[in-house]
Design a protein around this motif. Structure first.
Motif, PDB file in Angstrom:
ATOM      1  N   PHE A   1      20.443 -43.181   5.473  1.00 30.71           N
ATOM      2  CA  PHE A   1      19.479 -44.258   5.700  1.00 30.71           C
ATOM      3  C   PHE A   1      18.182 -43.659   6.233  1.00 30.71           C
ATOM      4  O   PHE A   1      18.192 -42.988   7.259  1.00 30.71           O
ATOM      5  CB  PHE A   1      20.038 -45.282   6.693  1.00 30.71           C
ATOM      6  CG  PHE A   1      21.156 -46.105   6.131  1.00 30.71           C
ATOM      7  CD1 PHE A   1      20.910 -47.349   5.557  1.00 30.71           C
ATOM      8  CD2 PHE A   1      22.467 -45.639   6.145  1.00 30.71           C
ATOM      9  CE1 PHE A   1      21.937 -48.105   5.020  1.00 30.71           C
ATOM     10  CE2 PHE A   1      23.503 -46.390   5.609  1.00 30.71           C
ATOM     11  CZ  PHE A   1      23.240 -47.633   5.042  1.00 30.71           C
TER      12      PHE A   1
ATOM     13  N   ALA B   1      20.797 -44.377  -5.812  1.00 31.90           N
ATOM     14  CA  ALA B   1      22.007 -43.563  -5.985  1.00 31.90           C
ATOM     15  C   ALA B   1      21.604 -42.226  -6.590  1.00 31.90           C
ATOM     16  O   ALA B   1      20.852 -42.167  -7.571  1.00 31.90           O
ATOM     17  CB  ALA B   1      22.991 -44.284  -6.891  1.00 31.90           C
TER      18      ALA B   1
ATOM     19  N   ASN C   1      23.657 -38.786  -7.501  1.00 29.89           N
ATOM     20  CA  ASN C   1      24.984 -38.161  -7.567  1.00 29.89           C
ATOM     21  C   ASN C   1      25.929 -38.873  -6.605  1.00 29.89           C
ATOM     22  O   ASN C   1      26.118 -40.063  -6.708  1.00 29.89           O
ATOM     23  CB  ASN C   1      24.898 -36.664  -7.301  1.00 29.89           C
ATOM     24  CG  ASN C   1      23.988 -35.989  -8.314  1.00 29.89           C
ATOM     25  OD1 ASN C   1      23.902 -36.446  -9.455  1.00 29.89           O
ATOM     26  ND2 ASN C   1      23.321 -34.934  -7.920  1.00 29.89           N
ATOM     27  N   SER C   2      26.469 -38.130  -5.627  1.00 28.95           N
ATOM     28  CA  SER C   2      27.435 -38.781  -4.745  1.00 28.95           C
ATOM     29  C   SER C   2      26.778 -39.502  -3.568  1.00 28.95           C
ATOM     30  O   SER C   2      27.436 -40.212  -2.827  1.00 28.95           O
ATOM     31  CB  SER C   2      28.421 -37.733  -4.212  1.00 28.95           C
ATOM     32  OG  SER C   2      27.735 -36.835  -3.385  1.00 28.95           O
ATOM     33  N   VAL C   3      25.470 -39.326  -3.415  1.00 30.57           N
ATOM     34  CA  VAL C   3      24.788 -39.870  -2.232  1.00 30.57           C
ATOM     35  C   VAL C   3      24.121 -41.206  -2.555  1.00 30.57           C
ATOM     36  O   VAL C   3      23.566 -41.383  -3.642  1.00 30.57           O
ATOM     37  CB  VAL C   3      23.719 -38.869  -1.723  1.00 30.57           C
ATOM     38  CG1 VAL C   3      22.984 -39.423  -0.520  1.00 30.57           C
ATOM     39  CG2 VAL C   3      24.353 -37.538  -1.382  1.00 30.57           C
ATOM     40  N   VAL C   4      24.201 -42.146  -1.625  1.00 31.99           N
ATOM     41  CA  VAL C   4      23.358 -43.334  -1.720  1.00 31.99           C
ATOM     42  C   VAL C   4      22.291 -43.181  -0.650  1.00 31.99           C
ATOM     43  O   VAL C   4      22.575 -43.147   0.544  1.00 31.99           O
ATOM     44  CB  VAL C   4      24.138 -44.643  -1.515  1.00 31.99           C
ATOM     45  CG1 VAL C   4      23.182 -45.829  -1.591  1.00 31.99           C
ATOM     46  CG2 VAL C   4      25.225 -44.787  -2.558  1.00 31.99           C
TER      47      VAL C   4
ATOM     48  N   LYS D   1      19.225 -41.395   9.393  1.00 29.06           N
ATOM     49  CA  LYS D   1      20.603 -41.275   9.876  1.00 29.06           C
ATOM     50  C   LYS D   1      21.564 -41.253   8.698  1.00 29.06           C
ATOM     51  O   LYS D   1      21.272 -41.793   7.631  1.00 29.06           O
ATOM     52  CB  LYS D   1      20.931 -42.372  10.887  1.00 29.06           C
ATOM     53  CG  LYS D   1      21.056 -43.723  10.303  1.00 29.06           C
ATOM     54  CD  LYS D   1      21.511 -44.722  11.357  1.00 29.06           C
ATOM     55  CE  LYS D   1      21.637 -46.046  10.658  1.00 29.06           C
ATOM     56  NZ  LYS D   1      21.751 -47.214  11.311  1.00 29.06           N
TER      57      LYS D   1
ATOM     58  N   SER E   1      25.429 -42.250   7.911  1.00 26.64           N
ATOM     59  CA  SER E   1      26.614 -42.894   8.459  1.00 26.64           C
ATOM     60  C   SER E   1      27.864 -42.088   8.118  1.00 26.64           C
ATOM     61  O   SER E   1      28.843 -42.124   8.794  1.00 26.64           O
ATOM     62  CB  SER E   1      26.730 -44.334   7.978  1.00 26.64           C
ATOM     63  OG  SER E   1      26.860 -44.358   6.582  1.00 26.64           O
ATOM     64  N   ARG E   2      27.860 -41.398   7.012  1.00 31.88           N
ATOM     65  CA  ARG E   2      28.850 -40.365   6.713  1.00 31.88           C
ATOM     66  C   ARG E   2      28.180 -39.450   5.712  1.00 31.88           C
ATOM     67  O   ARG E   2      27.034 -39.689   5.339  1.00 31.88           O
ATOM     68  CB  ARG E   2      30.153 -40.978   6.187  1.00 31.88           C
ATOM     69  CG  ARG E   2      30.080 -41.434   4.750  1.00 31.88           C
ATOM     70  CD  ARG E   2      31.461 -41.779   4.208  1.00 31.88           C
ATOM     71  NE  ARG E   2      31.366 -42.891   3.286  1.00 31.88           N
ATOM     72  CZ  ARG E   2      31.663 -42.794   1.990  1.00 31.88           C
ATOM     73  NH1 ARG E   2      32.076 -41.669   1.486  1.00 31.88           N
ATOM     74  NH2 ARG E   2      31.554 -43.841   1.203  1.00 31.88           N
TER      75      ARG E   2
ATOM     76  N   ARG F   1      27.935 -39.081   2.637  1.00 34.00           N
ATOM     77  CA  ARG F   1      27.305 -39.504   1.394  1.00 34.00           C
ATOM     78  C   ARG F   1      26.459 -40.777   1.524  1.00 34.00           C
ATOM     79  O   ARG F   1      26.074 -41.361   0.520  1.00 34.00           O
ATOM     80  CB  ARG F   1      28.388 -39.688   0.336  1.00 34.00           C
ATOM     81  CG  ARG F   1      29.179 -38.401   0.114  1.00 34.00           C
ATOM     82  CD  ARG F   1      29.894 -38.392  -1.202  1.00 34.00           C
ATOM     83  NE  ARG F   1      30.811 -39.490  -1.347  1.00 34.00           N
ATOM     84  CZ  ARG F   1      32.128 -39.342  -1.569  1.00 34.00           C
ATOM     85  NH1 ARG F   1      32.647 -38.150  -1.647  1.00 34.00           N
ATOM     86  NH2 ARG F   1      32.892 -40.395  -1.720  1.00 34.00           N
ATOM     87  N   ARG F   2      26.188 -41.226   2.731  1.00 36.66           N
ATOM     88  CA  ARG F   2      25.350 -42.410   2.922  1.00 36.66           C
ATOM     89  C   ARG F   2      24.201 -42.073   3.867  1.00 36.66           C
ATOM     90  O   ARG F   2      24.426 -41.809   5.043  1.00 36.66           O
ATOM     91  CB  ARG F   2      26.167 -43.567   3.499  1.00 36.66           C
ATOM     92  CG  ARG F   2      27.335 -44.007   2.633  1.00 36.66           C
ATOM     93  CD  ARG F   2      26.851 -44.714   1.379  1.00 36.66           C
ATOM     94  NE  ARG F   2      27.968 -45.136   0.544  1.00 36.66           N
ATOM     95  CZ  ARG F   2      28.448 -44.438  -0.489  1.00 36.66           C
ATOM     96  NH1 ARG F   2      27.902 -43.281  -0.815  1.00 36.66           N
ATOM     97  NH2 ARG F   2      29.458 -44.900  -1.199  1.00 36.66           N
TER      98      ARG F   2
ATOM     99  N   ASP G   1      31.208 -39.699  -9.790  1.00 39.17           N
ATOM    100  CA  ASP G   1      30.030 -39.296  -9.016  1.00 39.17           C
ATOM    101  C   ASP G   1      30.237 -39.444  -7.510  1.00 39.17           C
ATOM    102  O   ASP G   1      29.768 -38.624  -6.731  1.00 39.17           O
ATOM    103  CB  ASP G   1      28.807 -40.149  -9.408  1.00 39.17           C
ATOM    104  CG  ASP G   1      28.506 -40.040 -10.884  1.00 39.17           C
ATOM    105  OD1 ASP G   1      28.904 -39.037 -11.486  1.00 39.17           O
ATOM    106  OD2 ASP G   1      27.876 -40.973 -11.431  1.00 39.17           O
ATOM    107  N   ASP G   2      30.869 -40.535  -7.115  1.00 36.60           N
ATOM    108  CA  ASP G   2      30.981 -40.859  -5.689  1.00 36.60           C
ATOM    109  C   ASP G   2      32.418 -41.308  -5.449  1.00 36.60           C
ATOM    110  O   ASP G   2      32.679 -42.479  -5.187  1.00 36.60           O
ATOM    111  CB  ASP G   2      29.974 -41.992  -5.390  1.00 36.60           C
ATOM    112  CG  ASP G   2      29.898 -42.339  -3.922  1.00 36.60           C
ATOM    113  OD1 ASP G   2      30.493 -41.615  -3.098  1.00 36.60           O
ATOM    114  OD2 ASP G   2      29.245 -43.354  -3.596  1.00 36.60           O
TER     115      ASP G   2
ATOM    116  N   THR H   1      19.314 -44.769   1.135  1.00 30.97           N
ATOM    117  CA  THR H   1      18.723 -46.081   1.366  1.00 30.97           C
ATOM    118  C   THR H   1      17.381 -45.900   2.060  1.00 30.97           C
ATOM    119  O   THR H   1      17.308 -45.305   3.137  1.00 30.97           O
ATOM    120  CB  THR H   1      19.656 -46.952   2.218  1.00 30.97           C
ATOM    121  OG1 THR H   1      20.877 -47.128   1.499  1.00 30.97           O
ATOM    122  CG2 THR H   1      19.048 -48.311   2.487  1.00 30.97           C
TER     123      THR H   1
END
Lengths: 154, 387
Positions: free
Chosen positions: A28, A71, A73-76, A20, A22-23, A25-26, B232-233, A78
């Motif tokens: 899970f 992490a 780039n802009s994405v985490v 999923k 959540s927005r 750049r996140r 970056d973010d 998880t």
């Protein structure tokens, strides 16, 4: 972002439980314990993620969920994996990500997760003499109970 | 020289580098470090558990007190996490104010560090000059927020105070003087042999190791890796503000100094740009007290590097789980590796080199002006039971 998920989906197949976002750049991603090491190797060598931001342990009742926050780039990204509270063993990732060394130690100290192959799981943060087997971030240990905890003489 | 056998030297917990407690056990052969074992947590406060006991609004006060230097970084990270869980967007003006305070905080944090680094290598004149200039920034923050630290500018859904014209004029005046002085210090640092000899080639962290050990912030950037959460973010208004990410290929304490001096100049430009382009409008939006079940990861670039919070909500007014990972913990593995092979006398400057902030895990302590110190329990603060 969706590209990232696709690149994970293909090699993991049934090992993947849930994805999923959540927005934008996140992301899970939950995987089975058997597929966990493959997922981590793929994230590092296949996708090229280099930075592990942290490992978070969450008490889910009967299970402990470990969340590995990568992490990229802009994405985490998880990566979540659950282990039963009765035998909370996980393979270490310190051989793949040396920077995980203190995060695994913390998850061991606070939630009792055991990382097989970790070089040193000795206490890092809790006071000297803290009794073994009392894990502060497990839900059964409420604040009052922790307050009464007596330290061993050292 | 090697003695063929090693001895163990305990370092700390009383103030191994900065005025904060941490313990390192060094194994030395002669005066060369062979191995190092850290033991942290001397000021552990159980904050992650405490987050689960308090409401989201009460937790804002707790987040403010995780750290005495980068408190705005923690509250920004916390507010962002909760806003994300709620799905609320903050007003544009609030985003700009968050950026301005964050960069003022970076100025005072980095100038604090440059002063300490100078002091550690015996260059006390520079220490005093830099700290004199830091005072001007602290006064500025006090004029804006009423506090030198713990500014309490953030709230869930925006910011609590506006910047009026008088404050903006004050900021511009202080920045002009600060910029001139920082440029001067940067030049002195590069030329002054007492500083160069004690820092160049000292505490080497190779780029490969910096990446594999997951180092963050100026420590990572001084090993030549261009990585900054602001770029970056992007969060707050950083996607609308042009700035450079400063890196250095020195991989040593000298490089870490160059990066921090460069970042101070960048921060000044960011603040000026934000002041010039600040939109009008509201400061905050109202938000619900209960938060629907959700989870998220929030990141900001604190002065010491990437700060990460994880939040999980369960549909009540209190979080199910809250996780804080401060930049110092992220840099611990890297600094331990860096310390192997160095001379005993270089330990303080190398430890200070990552700008450690042990109090990100501290327990609340108040100092009585009449002497002595006491701790304040959560009960006395109006919360739950104290630890």
């Amino acid at each position: 972002m969706s590209d990232l998920v696709e690149r994970l989906k293909a090699p993991l197949k049934e090992g993947l439980i849930d994805v999923k976002a959540s927005r934008g750049r996140r992301v899970f991603v939950r995987v089975r314990r058997e597929s966990f090491r493959d997922a981590v190797s793929h994230i590092i060598s296949g996708i090229g993620v280099r930075h592990l931001s942290a490992i978070t342990g969450v008490d889910m009742g009967g299970e402990i969920e470990l969340l590995y926050h990568f992490a990229y780039n802009s994405v985490v990204l998880t990566l979540g994996v659950s282990v039963p509270k009765g035998s909370p063993t996980m393979p270490t990732v310190t051989d793949l990500v040396p920077g995980a060394v203190f995060y695994e130690r913390e998850a061991h100290e606070f939630l009792g997760a055991v990382f097989e192959g970790h070089p040193d799981l000795s206490p890092l943060l809790l006071p000297e003499g803290w009794p073994e087997g009392v894990y502060p971030l497990r839900k059964e240990n409420d604040y009052n109970k922790l307050h009464e905890t007596e330290l061993r003489k050292v | 020289m090697s003695y063929g056998s090693t001895i163990k030297v305990p370092f700390g917990p009383q103030h191994p580098a900065l005025k904060e407690p941490e313990h390192f056990l060094f194994e030395v052969d002669g005066d060369t470090v062979v191995s190092v074992k850290p033991r942290i947590g001397y000021v552990y406060r159980g904050m992650e558990k405490a987050f689960e006991l308090r409401t989201y609004h009460q937790n804002m006060y707790l987040a403010e007190r995780i750290c005495g230097i980068c408190s705005h970084a923690h509250t920004t990270c916390y507010a962002q996490a909760v806003e994300e869980l709620l799905g609320s967007e903050i007003p544009p003006r609030a985003k700009y104010i968050r950026v301005i305070i964050a960069e003022l905080e970076r100025l005072h944090s980095h100038s604090l560090w440059v002063g300490i680094a100078a002091h550690e290598v015996g260059f006390d004149t520079l220490f005093m000059y830099v700290w004199r200039d830091r005072e001007a920034v602290m006064d500025l923050l006090e004029a804006i927020s009423g506090n030198r630290v713990n500014y309490a500018m953030n709230t869930i859904g925006g910011v609590r105070r506006d910047l009026n014209d008088e404050a903006v004029q004050k900021i511009r005046g202080v920045l002009d003087r600060f910029e001139k002085n920082v440029k001067g210090y940067s030049e002195i640092i590069g030329k002054e042999q007492t500083f160069v000899k004690r820092t160049r080639g000292v505490g080497v962290l190779k780029p490969r190791d910096a990446v594999s050990l997951c180092a963050v912030g100026p420590t990572l950037r001084a090993s030549g890796i261009k990585s900054d959460v602001r770029l970056d973010d992007p969060y707050a208004a950083y996607d609308e503000i042009p700035f450079n990410v400063i890196t250095d290929d020195g991989c040593d304490v000298f490089g870490r100094t160059v990066v921090r001096c460069g970042e101070m100049l960048e921060s000044i430009n960011i603040i000026r740009h934000a002041l010039d382009h600040m939109p009008g409008g509201k400061l905050k939006v109202s938000v619900s007290r209960t938060v629907p079940p959700n989870e998220t990861v929030s990141r900001v670039e604190a002065p010491r590097g990437e700060l990460m919070h994880y939040a999980k909500s369960n549909g009540t007014t209190k979080p199910e789980r809250y996780r804080v990972r401060s930049p110092t913990l992220a840099n611990l593995a890297a600094v331990c590796q860096t310390l192997v092979g160095v001379h005993l006398a270089d330990i303080p400057i190398i430890l200070a080199g990552i700008d450690p902030c042990f109090s990100c895990m501290d327990r609340l302590a108040f100092v009585d002006r009449r002497g002595g110190a006491w701790s304040c329990t959560a009960e006395e603060l109006g919360g739950g039971r104290g630890q």
